[in-house]
Design an enzyme around this catalytic site. Structure first.
Site, PDB file in Angstrom:
ATOM      1  N   ASN A 188      38.903  33.170  28.563  1.00 18.74           N
ATOM      2  CA  ASN A 188      38.476  32.095  29.545  1.00 18.74           C
ATOM      3  C   ASN A 188      37.486  31.213  28.991  1.00 18.74           C
ATOM      4  O   ASN A 188      36.844  31.403  27.956  1.00 18.74           O
ATOM      5  CB  ASN A 188      38.108  32.623  30.816  1.00 18.74           C
ATOM      6  CG  ASN A 188      36.913  33.383  30.828  1.00 18.74           C
ATOM      7  OD1 ASN A 188      35.801  33.233  30.226  1.00 18.74           O
ATOM      8  ND2 ASN A 188      37.272  34.935  30.752  1.00 18.74           N
ATOM      9  N   ALA A 201      29.471  38.593  33.575  1.00 15.44           N
ATOM     10  CA  ALA A 201      30.325  38.240  32.588  1.00 15.44           C
ATOM     11  C   ALA A 201      31.780  37.883  33.049  1.00 15.44           C
ATOM     12  O   ALA A 201      32.063  38.235  34.390  1.00 15.44           O
ATOM     13  CB  ALA A 201      30.831  39.426  31.551  1.00 15.44           C
ATOM     14  N   ASP A 206      41.023  39.805  33.439  1.00 18.61           N
ATOM     15  CA  ASP A 206      41.449  40.924  34.534  1.00 18.61           C
ATOM     16  C   ASP A 206      42.671  41.461  33.806  1.00 18.61           C
ATOM     17  O   ASP A 206      42.978  42.566  34.271  1.00 18.61           O
ATOM     18  CB  ASP A 206      41.990  39.976  35.845  1.00 18.61           C
ATOM     19  CG  ASP A 206      40.690  39.621  36.561  1.00 18.61           C
ATOM     20  OD1 ASP A 206      39.786  40.427  36.742  1.00 18.61           O
ATOM     21  OD2 ASP A 206      40.909  38.630  37.366  1.00 18.61           O
ATOM     22  N   ILE A 237      35.008  46.717  35.780  1.00 20.90           N
ATOM     23  CA  ILE A 237      33.240  47.096  35.158  1.00 20.90           C
ATOM     24  C   ILE A 237      32.471  47.193  36.406  1.00 20.90           C
ATOM     25  O   ILE A 237      31.896  48.191  36.714  1.00 20.90           O
ATOM     26  CB  ILE A 237      32.964  46.039  34.085  1.00 20.90           C
ATOM     27  CG1 ILE A 237      33.752  46.536  33.077  1.00 20.90           C
ATOM     28  CG2 ILE A 237      31.388  46.818  33.974  1.00 20.90           C
ATOM     29  CD1 ILE A 237      33.622  45.277  31.907  1.00 20.90           C
TER      30      ILE A 237
END
Length: 401
Positions: free
Chosen positions: A210, A274, A278, A308
């Protein structure tokens, strides 16, 4: 003389020792009182006369020197200093400190001090990257000591890479910040921050990721450090320069980030900034995926990556006192943030608009909402450094500091 500005400078061996002379000059110009210890290796590069001339004080050389001990014992000198600065800090010197050695004046002083200790490393890039050196650095950080640098650049040996001692101006500037943070409200608190994007490989040359730059996470880490937190940052491939004075663990994938975070617990505060992917491909191709003339489409199967934030927030033995998540949304900002707050079991959610119209992703500005279970705080567009200050103030208030 301001008694809160007393620096004990340990000059280690190495070509970079000449920079220590400029450090002495710069600190003296800022009205610091500087006393110096010159190691045996350091004497091969700078002379006691040059060091004493610049500092205005006698140089300490030998642990068993009757003259030096009669004037100022090594125990008294270690406790006289507000800060001990080791510059340059060689691989050998740091190995001794990491293992509690005290076989010379410099290492004995570090073992005897209750003051803050700061290292400015300098060595060949391969020595810096060596697993033994990295293990020693990790151990030194665990002891509560700080680092300034090293930086990347050309070295005396002709090689290029990470390992150059920071320039004197940077050392002095960072040292002042470290000294300030020593008395700030966050002293005694620990924080782990995730930052930047993650990358999930498709084949040896392609990946999904990203547009996260890592700027917001870096600014938050810097501000927490400024306030005295002991900060560890777990960073994906980022466009930002890793901040000094912070333990940075570099990772690539979501799984690597999870392992680094889990291995760094416990902490007081966890901030998940962060932009973690996914999804990852179900089957990684070890060879580059080729196209054929007849092929018009390519189908890839994806599986979920570990969550996470939720993992840390649900941790049974090492859940942090405060867990803060970030929600990057393109629509229904407040609604999605509150859903994430409950679903992830975290304490706060910082929501920000990452739509194309907003244009904040990768920029130097951000517009955020901070959602707790009791309140929502909405802020106008501001610099990411100001977002970091705002969030840090909220954190400190939650700890009544």
């Amino acid at each position: 003389m301001n008694n809160s500005k007393r620096i004990l400078l340990i000059i280690g061996g190495g070509v970079a020792a000449y920079k220590a002379l400029e450090v002495i000059r710069g600190l003296s110009d800022k009205c610091y009182e500087v006393r110096c210890v010159l190691t045996k290796a350091g004497e091969q590069f700078v002379t006691p006369l040059s060091v004493s001339s610049l500092s205005g004080n006698q140089v300490s050389l030998d642990l068993f020197s009757h003259e030096s001990e009669a004037q100022f014992s090594h125990i008294e000198l270690a406790r006289w200093a507000d800060t001990i600065l080791v510059a340059p800090a060689t691989a050998d010197f740091m190995a001794k400190v990491a293992n509690g050695h005290a076989d010379d004046l410099a290492t004995a002083m570090i073992l005897a001090t209750t003051s803050q200790v700061v290292f400015a490393p300098a060595m060949n890039v391969k020595m810096w990257e060596n697993v033994a050196t990295q293990a020693n650095i990790k151990r030194i950080a665990e002891l509560g000591y700080s680092f300034i640098g090293p930086t990347e650049g050309k070295m005396a040996c002709g090689e290029y890479g990470l390992g150059r001692m920071a320039e004197p101006e940077q050392i002095i500037s960072e040292l002042e910040m470290v000294q300030t943070s020593w008395t700030k409200r966050g002293k005694g608190l620990t924080a782990i921050i995730t930052s930047g994007p993650t990358r999930e490989a498709i084949d040896p040359v392609r990946y999904i990721s990203n547009h996260s730059s890592g700027k917001q996470g870096t600014e938050i880490a810097k501000e927490l450090r400024e306030q005295g937190f002991k900060v560890k940052m777990v960073s994906g491939p980022s466009l930002t320069t890793p901040p000094t004075g912070i333990d940075v663990i570099k990772v690539v994938t979501a799984q690597e980030m999870l392992e680094a975070v889990s291995g760094s617990l416990p902490c007081d505060v966890f901030i998940s900034v962060a932009a973690v992917s996914d999804w990852r491909v179900k089957e990684y191709s070890p060879a580059k995926i080729k196209k054929s003339n007849q092929q018009q489409t390519l189908t890839l199967k994806f599986i979920k990556n570990p969550d996470i934030l939720a993992t840390v927030a649900h941790h049974k033995t090492h859940r942090p006192k405060l867990v803060v998540g970030f929600a990057a949304e393109t629509s229904d900002l407040e609604k999605n943030a509150k859903l994430k707050l409950d679903r992830k079991n975290c304490d706060w959610i910082v929501a920000n608009n990452v739509s194309e119209e907003a244009g904040f992703m990768g920029s130097d500005s951000n517009e955020v909402q901070i959602h707790t279970h009791a309140n929502t705080y909405t802020y106008p567009c501001m610099k990411k450094s100001d977002v970091a200050v705002t969030l840090t103030n909220h954190i400190l208030e939650s700890f009544n500091r």
